[in-house]
Design a protein around this motif. Structure first.
Motif, PDB file in Angstrom:
ATOM      1  N   LEU A  27     -31.881 108.717  92.391  1.00 30.22           N
ATOM      2  CA  LEU A  27     -30.918 107.626  92.460  1.00 30.22           C
ATOM      3  C   LEU A  27     -29.860 107.888  93.531  1.00 30.22           C
ATOM      4  N   THR A  28     -29.490 106.853  94.253  1.00 29.35           N
ATOM      5  CA  THR A  28     -28.364 106.940  95.172  1.00 29.35           C
ATOM      6  C   THR A  28     -27.084 106.704  94.371  1.00 29.35           C
ATOM      7  N   ARG A  29     -25.949 106.941  94.985  1.00 24.18           N
ATOM      8  CA  ARG A  29     -24.659 106.732  94.325  1.00 24.18           C
ATOM      9  C   ARG A  29     -24.512 105.275  93.887  1.00 24.18           C
ATOM     10  N   SER A  30     -24.814 104.344  94.777  1.00 27.53           N
ATOM     11  CA  SER A  30     -24.664 102.921  94.428  1.00 27.53           C
ATOM     12  C   SER A  30     -25.625 102.509  93.320  1.00 27.53           C
ATOM     13  N   GLN A  31     -26.836 103.070  93.297  1.00 31.99           N
ATOM     14  CA  GLN A  31     -27.768 102.766  92.215  1.00 31.99           C
ATOM     15  C   GLN A  31     -27.260 103.321  90.885  1.00 31.99           C
ATOM     16  N   ALA A  32     -26.673 104.523  90.931  1.00 31.64           N
ATOM     17  CA  ALA A  32     -26.133 105.136  89.714  1.00 31.64           C
ATOM     18  C   ALA A  32     -24.969 104.317  89.169  1.00 31.64           C
ATOM     19  N   ILE A  33     -24.081 103.834  90.055  1.00 30.75           N
ATOM     20  CA  ILE A  33     -22.956 103.002  89.628  1.00 30.75           C
ATOM     21  C   ILE A  33     -23.463 101.704  88.997  1.00 30.75           C
ATOM     22  N   ALA A  34     -24.444 101.075  89.629  1.00 28.35           N
ATOM     23  CA  ALA A  34     -25.002  99.828  89.093  1.00 28.35           C
ATOM     24  C   ALA A  34     -25.629 100.057  87.716  1.00 28.35           C
ATOM     25  N   LYS A  35     -26.337 101.179  87.562  1.00 27.77           N
ATOM     26  CA  LYS A  35     -26.967 101.476  86.271  1.00 27.77           C
ATOM     27  C   LYS A  35     -25.907 101.738  85.195  1.00 27.77           C
ATOM     28  N   LEU A  36     -24.825 102.431  85.565  1.00 29.29           N
ATOM     29  CA  LEU A  36     -23.755 102.696  84.606  1.00 29.29           C
ATOM     30  C   LEU A  36     -23.047 101.401  84.196  1.00 29.29           C
ATOM     31  N   LYS A  37     -22.797 100.511  85.149  1.00 25.40           N
ATOM     32  CA  LYS A  37     -22.176  99.211  84.840  1.00 25.40           C
ATOM     33  C   LYS A  37     -23.069  98.379  83.923  1.00 25.40           C
ATOM     34  N   GLU A  38     -24.367  98.397  84.204  1.00 20.59           N
ATOM     35  CA  GLU A  38     -25.304  97.662  83.348  1.00 20.59           C
ATOM     36  C   GLU A  38     -25.297  98.231  81.925  1.00 20.59           C
ATOM     37  N   SER A  39     -25.260  99.549  81.827  1.00 19.17           N
ATOM     38  CA  SER A  39     -25.217 100.189  80.511  1.00 19.17           C
ATOM     39  C   SER A  39     -23.936  99.829  79.771  1.00 19.17           C
ATOM     40  N   LYS A  40     -22.812  99.761  80.489  1.00 25.33           N
ATOM     41  CA  LYS A  40     -21.536  99.383  79.867  1.00 25.33           C
ATOM     42  C   LYS A  40     -21.611  97.941  79.345  1.00 25.33           C
ATOM     43  N   ASP A  41     -22.225  97.056  80.129  1.00 22.58           N
ATOM     44  CA  ASP A  41     -22.403  95.670  79.684  1.00 22.58           C
ATOM     45  C   ASP A  41     -23.244  95.613  78.407  1.00 22.58           C
TER      46      ASP A  41
ATOM     47  N   LEU B  11     -23.552  97.980  76.202  1.00 19.88           N
ATOM     48  CA  LEU B  11     -22.719  98.519  75.128  1.00 19.88           C
ATOM     49  C   LEU B  11     -21.757  97.447  74.616  1.00 19.88           C
ATOM     50  N   ASP B  12     -21.092  96.743  75.543  1.00 24.53           N
ATOM     51  CA  ASP B  12     -20.137  95.693  75.170  1.00 24.53           C
ATOM     52  C   ASP B  12     -20.810  94.546  74.409  1.00 24.53           C
ATOM     53  N   LEU B  13     -22.078  94.284  74.717  1.00 27.07           N
ATOM     54  CA  LEU B  13     -22.818  93.219  74.025  1.00 27.07           C
ATOM     55  C   LEU B  13     -23.402  93.690  72.693  1.00 27.07           C
ATOM     56  N   GLY B  14     -23.254  94.967  72.399  1.00 25.32           N
ATOM     57  CA  GLY B  14     -23.778  95.514  71.154  1.00 25.32           C
ATOM     58  C   GLY B  14     -25.268  95.793  71.198  1.00 25.32           C
ATOM     59  N   LEU B  15     -25.825  95.858  72.400  1.00 20.98           N
ATOM     60  CA  LEU B  15     -27.261  96.097  72.548  1.00 20.98           C
ATOM     61  C   LEU B  15     -27.586  97.566  72.798  1.00 20.98           C
ATOM     62  N   MET B  16     -26.536  98.404  72.844  1.00 18.78           N
ATOM     63  CA  MET B  16     -26.713  99.836  73.072  1.00 18.78           C
ATOM     64  C   MET B  16     -25.657 100.559  72.231  1.00 18.78           C
ATOM     65  N   SER B  17     -26.028 101.688  71.681  1.00 22.39           N
ATOM     66  CA  SER B  17     -25.071 102.452  70.875  1.00 22.39           C
ATOM     67  C   SER B  17     -24.132 103.245  71.780  1.00 22.39           C
ATOM     68  N   GLU B  18     -23.018 103.651  71.223  1.00 24.97           N
ATOM     69  CA  GLU B  18     -22.020 104.450  71.951  1.00 24.97           C
ATOM     70  C   GLU B  18     -22.637 105.778  72.412  1.00 24.97           C
ATOM     71  N   SER B  19     -23.449 106.391  71.559  1.00 21.13           N
ATOM     72  CA  SER B  19     -24.059 107.678  71.930  1.00 21.13           C
ATOM     73  C   SER B  19     -25.068 107.506  73.066  1.00 21.13           C
TER      74      SER B  19
END
Length: 182
Positions: A141-155, A157-165
């Motif tokens: 992964l490049t830096r920009s790909q990693a940031i995009a993946k982290l933002k998607e994961s945060k979304d 989490l916020d939607l309740g589709l992923m656990s905090e862990s």
């Protein structure tokens, strides 16, 4: 008849002497290739740390600036005829299998199977440059790909589709990529 055998012997020995100094390695790194005249390997560790192995499947990216690739070419007869043809952007996202990895004077290339729908197999003239320009898709992964993946994961989490862990595990994996690439 003697003259024919003499000429054949001289040509054969000349060919043999050209290939004698080529070394075969099980695994070689980008740094080691810089100090070896020529050879081939079963596994190559690129300058960015990605490992490519004979038999592995790789994906073609997109040409950098024009309609044809700079570092990937079509080669009839596996390149034995020293004839190459440009590879056009229509091959983007195709997958091919690595058949041979070789290096010469500090540059590493590879031969692959032919992409589906193509007539000839492919020759990558510089693996590291093809990865750097996106002509080969990197598994790192490049830096920009990693940031995009982290933002998607945060979304998620916020939607309740992923656990905090699950989110924290992904964040832990991606943080070094994001911080070290600055």
């Amino acid at each position: 008849m003697f003259k024919f055998y003499y000429i054949f012997s001289v040509l054969f020995l000349s060919f043999l002497s050209l290939s004698i100094d080529a070394k075969q390695y099980d695994r070689i790194t980008f740094e080691e290739v810089q100090n070896v005249r020529k050879g081939s390997t079963l596994a190559y560790v690129t300058a960015r740390g990605e490992v490519l192995e004979v038999g592995q499947t790789v994906t073609l990216g997109y040409p950098r600036a024009n309609e044809c690739y700079d570092y990937i070419w079509q080669t009839p007869a596996g390149g034995a005829l020293l004839t190459t043809y440009p590879l056009c952007a229509t091959s983007a996202n195709a997958t091919v299998e690595i058949k041979k990895i070789n290096f010469r004077k500090g540059m590493t290339g590879m031969k692959t199977t032919k992409p589906e729908g193509m007539v000839y197999m492919l020759s990558v003239t510089n693996i590291d440059a093809a990865l750097d320009t996106g002509e080969l898709v990197s598994s790192i992964l490049t830096r920009s790909q990693a940031i995009a993946k982290l933002k998607e994961s945060k979304d998620l989490l916020d939607l309740g589709l992923m656990s905090e862990s699950e989110y924290n595990q992904i964040k832990e994996e991606l943080t070094p990529i994001i911080i070290d690439s600055e």
